[in-house]
Write a protein that holds these residues in place. Structure first.
Motif, short mmCIF file in Angstrom:
data_model
loop_
_atom_site.label_atom_id
_atom_site.label_comp_id
_atom_site.label_asym_id
_atom_site.label_seq_id
_atom_site.Cartn_x
_atom_site.Cartn_y
_atom_site.Cartn_z
N GLU A 146 -6.40 -6.61 -0.22
CA GLU A 146 -6.56 -7.46 -1.33
C GLU A 146 -5.74 -7.36 -2.40
O GLU A 146 -5.58 -8.20 -3.16
CB GLU A 146 -8.19 -7.39 -2.04
CG GLU A 146 -8.18 -5.87 -2.40
CD GLU A 146 -9.79 -5.39 -2.64
OE1 GLU A 146 -9.88 -4.67 -3.90
OE2 GLU A 146 -10.62 -6.04 -2.41
N ASP A 147 -5.11 -6.28 -2.53
CA ASP A 147 -3.89 -6.29 -3.73
C ASP A 147 -2.67 -6.48 -2.91
O ASP A 147 -1.50 -6.56 -3.71
CB ASP A 147 -3.87 -4.60 -3.94
CG ASP A 147 -3.12 -3.67 -2.94
OD1 ASP A 147 -3.22 -4.03 -1.84
OD2 ASP A 147 -2.63 -2.36 -3.45
N GLY A 148 -2.65 -7.27 -2.05
CA GLY A 148 -1.46 -7.64 -1.19
C GLY A 148 -0.65 -6.62 -0.55
O GLY A 148 0.75 -6.84 -0.23
N GLY A 149 -1.04 -5.40 -0.57
CA GLY A 149 -0.26 -4.26 0.12
C GLY A 149 0.41 -3.46 -0.72
O GLY A 149 1.44 -2.70 -0.41
N VAL A 150 0.10 -3.51 -1.81
CA VAL A 150 1.05 -2.77 -3.08
C VAL A 150 0.69 -1.10 -2.61
O VAL A 150 1.60 -0.33 -2.54
CB VAL A 150 0.48 -3.12 -4.39
CG1 VAL A 150 1.34 -2.03 -5.45
CG2 VAL A 150 1.08 -4.53 -4.74
N LEU A 151 -0.66 -0.86 -2.58
CA LEU A 151 -1.29 0.47 -2.29
C LEU A 151 -0.67 0.92 -0.81
O LEU A 151 -0.03 2.11 -0.90
CB LEU A 151 -2.53 0.57 -2.41
CG LEU A 151 -3.37 2.13 -2.44
CD1 LEU A 151 -2.58 3.24 -3.35
CD2 LEU A 151 -4.58 2.00 -2.54
N THR A 152 -0.70 0.07 -0.06
CA THR A 152 -0.05 0.54 1.16
C THR A 152 1.40 0.90 1.24
O THR A 152 1.61 1.87 1.90
CB THR A 152 -0.42 -0.63 2.19
OG1 THR A 152 -1.76 -1.16 2.36
CG2 THR A 152 0.09 -0.51 3.65
N GLU A 153 2.00 0.01 0.68
CA GLU A 153 3.53 0.57 0.40
C GLU A 153 3.56 1.83 -0.02
O GLU A 153 4.77 2.59 0.15
CB GLU A 153 4.23 -0.56 -0.45
CG GLU A 153 4.30 -1.75 0.28
CD GLU A 153 5.05 -1.87 1.53
OE1 GLU A 153 5.80 -0.95 1.72
OE2 GLU A 153 4.78 -2.53 2.34
N GLN A 154 2.92 2.30 -1.24
CA GLN A 154 2.99 3.48 -1.66
C GLN A 154 2.57 4.60 -0.83
O GLN A 154 3.32 5.96 -0.68
CB GLN A 154 2.05 3.66 -3.08
CG GLN A 154 2.35 2.51 -3.98
CD GLN A 154 1.52 2.70 -5.24
OE1 GLN A 154 0.44 3.26 -5.29
NE2 GLN A 154 1.67 1.95 -6.20
N MET A 155 1.47 4.40 0.23
CA MET A 155 1.18 5.27 1.03
C MET A 155 2.20 5.38 2.02
O MET A 155 2.49 6.76 2.28
CB MET A 155 -0.19 4.73 1.47
CG MET A 155 -1.34 4.61 0.94
SD MET A 155 -2.76 4.22 1.59
CE MET A 155 -4.03 4.36 0.68
N LEU A 156 2.75 4.41 2.61
CA LEU A 156 3.81 4.56 3.60
C LEU A 156 5.12 5.30 2.91
O LEU A 156 5.82 6.07 3.71
CB LEU A 156 4.21 3.18 4.06
CG LEU A 156 3.35 2.29 5.01
CD1 LEU A 156 3.58 0.78 4.97
CD2 LEU A 156 3.15 2.94 6.18
N ALA A 157 5.69 4.96 1.68
CA ALA A 157 6.62 5.66 1.20
C ALA A 157 6.38 7.28 0.93
O ALA A 157 7.36 7.98 1.50
CB ALA A 157 6.71 5.13 -0.45
N LYS A 158 5.16 7.52 0.63
CA LYS A 158 4.81 8.92 0.42
C LYS A 158 4.72 9.64 2.06
O LYS A 158 5.54 10.77 2.12
CB LYS A 158 3.82 9.31 -0.06
CG LYS A 158 3.34 10.75 -0.50
CD LYS A 158 2.21 11.03 -1.38
CE LYS A 158 2.03 12.35 -1.77
NZ LYS A 158 1.21 12.73 -2.76
N ALA A 159 4.33 8.94 2.83
CA ALA A 159 4.23 9.48 4.23
C ALA A 159 5.77 9.47 4.88
O ALA A 159 6.08 10.54 5.58
CB ALA A 159 3.41 8.75 5.18
#
Length: 468
Positions: free
Chosen positions: A99-112
């Motif tokens: 629902e946030d357009g994937g902003v939190l997903t991008e943060q998760m991917l960056a840290k991973a």
């Protein structure tokens, strides 16, 4: 367990909660996981669930965010969407954008991605002598980032300790490399083992379901990584050459007989305390022989040296055998030195790069002790007895010298008037003088000696005065 569908034509939606029969298959991280056609349908052109390289960030993703998935819907959607990024079916499934357009997903991917493996512990153990340095203590990720917050357990084995004297140490990893000091206490192999505890799990699991989509997950466990490095605290071997030369080719009985040893080397190693290594040389003297000994690789069997000396050298230079350790007198004849440097002579047997032993009977190592000249035998053959010497006559003693009394001082002599003749008192005796005094009574003659040195002997007439 938190799992995400692998992606196929089967679904779980609408199923009631309850127990489901499944087969759990584990794969090491870093392994490509193939699709099981018996439990997966659709996407016939795809052969794998996930590639080997994607299993590393997948494990890191579960490591950091597993416990946050149930926090809210956004985290649930973002995490599921992040997992889908690493699967072969990404982009083929229906739209699952959060629902946030994937902003939190991008943060998760960056840290991973930042903290994904494979992991390494780039240890290095270096140094010379007793002071050693352990560097690269910590864990690096595939992107060369230092992984903080891990427990590091270190252990030293061999002749060394940490700076505080211990052999075990525990510390936490940081976002940079850590360096530690070690101290060697002897020679030999030193090993340091570092174990990092608390890394992301090192396995990926597939839940294979007969009627539903297979699930992919990472166990809720951590993994560890161990690295052992070794360092040999040996000292370098000494590689040198030497030549020998007797001090004198001919000596007399009782004269000192020494041997000079000249040592040459490109370098001279040091021990753990940076002191030059000590090497023992053996100098053996053989003899006496009636003639010069023949050259051979070793002394004749059964021949015992008359002298054996041990010389300790500490570098290139000239060394001489100890004259005080020689016999007081060597018998006449020929002698030869044999000098060697052998492993069994050394305190540390590994100090020599190779053994050195000179040949027996070398010209430069051979000398002669001359026979003393024969002394003539009294009255022996070929000698004439000497005639007895006449005794000298006794010397006549000289008469004792008489010391004369000191000569009295002469009275002053009146000065001679000008043009007066001078008479030497050494040529003529003093004149006798008679003086007549005024008559005063009968004459009495009195002899009077005035001076035998000045006036000679004279007569003085004295007439006693008459009393009126």
């Amino acid at each position: 367990m938190i799992g995400v569908c692998n992606g196929d034509r089967q679904g779980l939606a609408g199923e009631a909660a309850g127990a489901i029969e499944t087969t759990i298959v584990s794969y090491p991280v870093g392994t490509t996981i193939a699709r099981n056609r018996q439990t997966m349908t659709g996407f016939e052109d795809l052969t794998n669930v996930i590639s080997a390289e994607n299993t590393y960030p997948l494990a890191a993703l579960f490591y950091f965010y597993r416990d946050l998935v149930t926090q809210d819907t956004l985290h649930e959607q973002s995490f599921s969407w992040a997992v889908q990024h690493y699967l072969e079916t990404f982009g083929r499934m229906h739209n699952l954008v959060p629902e946030d357009g994937g902003v939190l997903t991008e943060q998760m991917l960056a840290k991973a991605e930042k903290f994904a493996g494979p992991y390494s512990i780039p240890l290095e153990l270096s140094g010379e002598g007793r002071e050693l340095q352990l560097s690269g203590v910590g864990v690096q990720t595939a992107s060369q980032i230092w992984f903080p917050g891990l427990q590091l357990s270190l252990e030293v084995n061999g002749p060394a300790t940490f700076a505080d004297g211990s052999t075990q140490l525990t510390l936490a990893s940081s976002d940079s490399a850590q360096n530690l000091a070690l101290k060697a206490h002897g020679t030999g192999e030193i090993t340091v083992t570092v174990t990092a505890i608390g890394l992301p799990a090192d396995t990926v699991e597939i839940y294979e379901l007969q009627k539903y989509q297979d699930l992919i997950t990472v166990p809720a466990v951590t993994s560890s990584l161990t690295k052992t490095i070794s360092h040999r605290a040996d000292i370098a071997k000494v590689d040198f050459e030497f030549t020998t030369q007797v001090a004198k080719p001919t000596v007399k009985v009782g004269e000192p007989a020494t041997d000079k040893i000249t040592v040459t080397a490109q370098t001279w190693p040091t021990d753990l305390d940076k002191h030059p290594l000590l090497v023992n040389l053996e100098a053996q003297l053989y003899g006496p022989f009636a003639q010069k000994p023949n050259l051979s690789t070793r002394p004749p069997q059964g021949l015992t040296p008359v002298v054996t000396q041990l010389l300790t050298i500490a570098g290139p230079g000239e060394y001489t055998t100890d004259v005080t350790k020689m016999p007081r007198e060597l018998e006449p004849g020929f002698y030869t030195w044999v000098v060697s440097a052998r492993q069994e002579l050394q305190i540390e047997p590994t100090v020599l790069a190779k053994d050195h032993t000179h040949e027996f009977g070398l010209e430069t190592e051979t000398f002669e002790v001359e026979k003393p000249l024969a002394s003539p035998t009294p009255n022996g053959p070929g000698t004439t007895p000497e005639p007895p010497q006449k005794p000298e006559p006794p010397k006549t003693p000289e008469p004792p010298k008489v010391q004369m009394p000191p000569k009295p001082a002469e009275p002053p002599v009146a000065s001679t008037p000008p043009n007066a003749s001078t008479v030497s008192t050494q040529q003529l005796p003093p004149a006798k003088t008679t003086r007549r005094l005024a008559e005063t009574g009968p004459l009495d003659l009195l002899p009077l000696t005035i001076s035998a040195f000045s006036f000679g002997v004279g007569m003085l007439l004295i007439r006693p005065r008459k009393e009126n």
